[in-house]
Design a protein around this motif. Structure first.
Motif, short mmCIF file in Angstrom:
data_model
loop_
_atom_site.label_atom_id
_atom_site.label_comp_id
_atom_site.label_asym_id
_atom_site.label_seq_id
_atom_site.Cartn_x
_atom_site.Cartn_y
_atom_site.Cartn_z
N ARG A 1 47.56 94.68 36.05
CA ARG A 1 46.14 94.61 35.99
C ARG A 1 45.64 95.83 35.22
NH1 ARG A 1 43.69 92.68 40.71
NH2 ARG A 1 45.25 91.82 42.23
N LEU A 2 44.81 95.71 34.41
CA LEU A 2 44.18 96.26 33.13
C LEU A 2 42.69 96.58 33.90
CD1 LEU A 2 43.97 95.56 29.51
CD2 LEU A 2 42.01 96.09 30.77
N THR A 3 42.38 97.96 33.68
CA THR A 3 41.18 98.70 34.04
C THR A 3 40.50 99.41 32.88
OG1 THR A 3 41.89 98.96 36.20
CG2 THR A 3 40.12 100.52 35.59
N ILE A 4 39.28 99.21 32.63
CA ILE A 4 38.52 100.07 31.49
C ILE A 4 37.37 100.74 32.32
CG2 ILE A 4 36.97 99.60 29.64
CD1 ILE A 4 37.91 96.70 29.12
N GLN A 5 37.52 102.20 32.17
CA GLN A 5 36.27 102.93 32.73
C GLN A 5 35.49 103.54 31.69
OE1 GLN A 5 39.54 105.04 36.00
NE2 GLN A 5 38.26 106.26 34.67
N VAL A 6 34.27 103.40 31.72
CA VAL A 6 33.15 103.95 30.83
C VAL A 6 32.79 105.16 31.39
CG1 VAL A 6 31.37 103.69 29.36
CG2 VAL A 6 32.84 101.60 29.92
#
Length: 438
Positions: free
Chosen positions: A399-404
């Motif tokens: 599972r890939l996560t992108i946090q801004v």
């Protein structure tokens, strides 16, 4: 075994603003990392696990002391028990936590457990001067591994990963980066600056859209994009088909999402991506990711993009820029030059903050969370006042996560929300199905 050593220049910059190496201050930044689970957490076992982590990783049981000459040193505290504090609250309490100053006088590593009903958010808090994401993600995995072993009645033996106090990354680089190489690097920078001249284009920055007053819960916030295993697989397949890394693809997509928010019209204009790099492989001998130490370097990738930029094309530009920087050992040479006393302005380095910063931790093995607990979310946060928006990317298991992450004094929730939504739309175009955002 060494139990005390002076802070290196790179480390000093993380503890005292007077020693900062670039325009972007890193002083007193904390890393917050961990896991949110549903179910009962045994706090007594967790305390034992934290003591084991500190015993096996030297800097987790270190404190900073000042000697009679006013120099700062790390000093190990044998038998250190990291503090464990339980607070009631959920998401809002987490925002308050990441926005609160920390007292590091008695130690540089502690844990806060946020509890809301049967939801427990286990937050490992460490001073960024002693660690980075590449070492802290494996630490969370080790925490769960040890927790599960205690739960099963079979505690794991002590870790010997970095029981001894290792030197700072900049000091270790001296064994693989010579002064002659640094001199040649500085000569190249001077030549580039001279060739560029005073009229060289400056990179665009995201316009200030905050009102100068932070959010009531604190000035730092995060917006998330979390992908399913199928969506993650589609992103990886798209990057492979394009012939470059997932990091380059996602950086290209992030810049494409950001570009319409920038001033400068629709025509191509210069953007500057600051991409974090791991200096462990540059060391002799190389360090493993399990060694808790701050080894973060960075490369600057300039590129031109208009409002209708194609993320694949931008990804190709990012890939070429990163590859060139890696081949030239830019990150290692720059850090050695900075800690040797480089004046960035005199060297012709950009003196403006980047358009966006990207930190891709990469692929992390799935955490061995006990079956008695249900995984809700993994998370990480660490940024300083006035930093450009930071896209933090990590893939745990499948599972890939992108946090801004962003500073609300500089940028509003609405502005970053538009960018995050545009990035989600970029992802939809890649795999044709929606990504969840919260």
């Amino acid at each position: 075994m060494a139990t005390k050593r002076p802070l290196t220049p790179f480390e000093l910059a993380h503890f005292d603003r007077r020693y900062q190496l670039t325009d972007m201050s890193k002083a007193e930044v904390a890393l917050h990392i961990g896991t949110t689970v549903r179910g009962a957490v045994d706090l007594d076992i967790l305390r034992r696990v934290l003591a084991e982590l500190a015993a096996g990783h030297a800097l987790l049981r270190a404190t900073v002391v000042r000697d009679t000459a006013d120099d700062l040193h790390f000093e190990l505290l044998e038998g250190y028990q990291p503090p464990l504090e339980v607070r009631e609250g959920g998401a809002e309490e987490y925002w308050r936590l990441i926005n609160s100053p920390h007292d590091w006088s008695d130690g540089l590593f502690k844990v806060i457990v946020l509890r809301e009903g049967d939801i427990h958010q286990i937050v490992l808090v460490a001073h960024h001067g002693i660690c980075d994401g590449r070492s802290m993600f494996p630490l969370v995995g080790e925490m769960w591994e040890r927790y599960g072993a205690h739960l099963a009645g079979s505690p794991l033996p002590p870790s010997d990963s970095d029981h001894d106090l290792v030197d700072g990354v900049d000091a270790q680089l001296a064994a693989s980066v010579t002064d002659a190489e640094v001199d040649a690097f500085l000569g190249q920078l001077a030549a580039i600056a001279q060739a560029s001249g005073p009229d060289a284009p400056a990179p665009l920055r995201l316009p200030v859209a905050g009102d100068g007053v932070e959010d009531a819960l604190g000035r730092f916030r995060v917006q998330y994009i979390e992908l399913s295993p199928a969506e993650t697989g589609a992103v990886i397949a798209t990057a492979r088909a394009a012939g470059f890394s997932v990091n380059s693809l996602l950086t290209g997509m992030a810049l494409t999402a950001l570009r319409p928010e920038l001033d400068g019209g629709a025509e191509p204009a210069m953007l500057l991506a600051a991409i974090a790099s791991d200096l462990r492989a540059e060391l002799v001998p190389p360090l493993t990711g399990s060694t808790v130490l701050n080894c973060v370097g960075g490369v600057l990738v300039p590129l031109f993009a208009g409002t209708g930029a194609d993320p694949i094309e931008l990804g190709m530009m990012v890939e070429a820029g990163v590859k060139g920087a890696v081949d030239a050992r830019f990150s290692a040479l720059l850090l050695r030059a900075l800690t040797r006393g480089l004046d960035p302005v005199a060297a012709g380095l950009p003196t403006v903050l980047p358009t966006m910063s990207v930190s891709n931790i990469g692929l992390i093995p799935e955490y061995p969370v006990p079956v008695q607990l249900e995984l809700v979310r993994n998370f990480v946060f660490g940024m300083g006042v006035g930093h450009s928006p930071v896209a933090t990317i990590y893939t745990i298991g499948d599972r890939l996560t992108i946090q801004v992450g962003y500073d609300t004094v500089e940028h509003s929730h609405e502005q970053i929300g538009r960018i995050t939504e545009a990035l989600r739309e970029q992802l939809r175009r890649v795999y044709g199905v929606p990504a969840a955002m919260s």
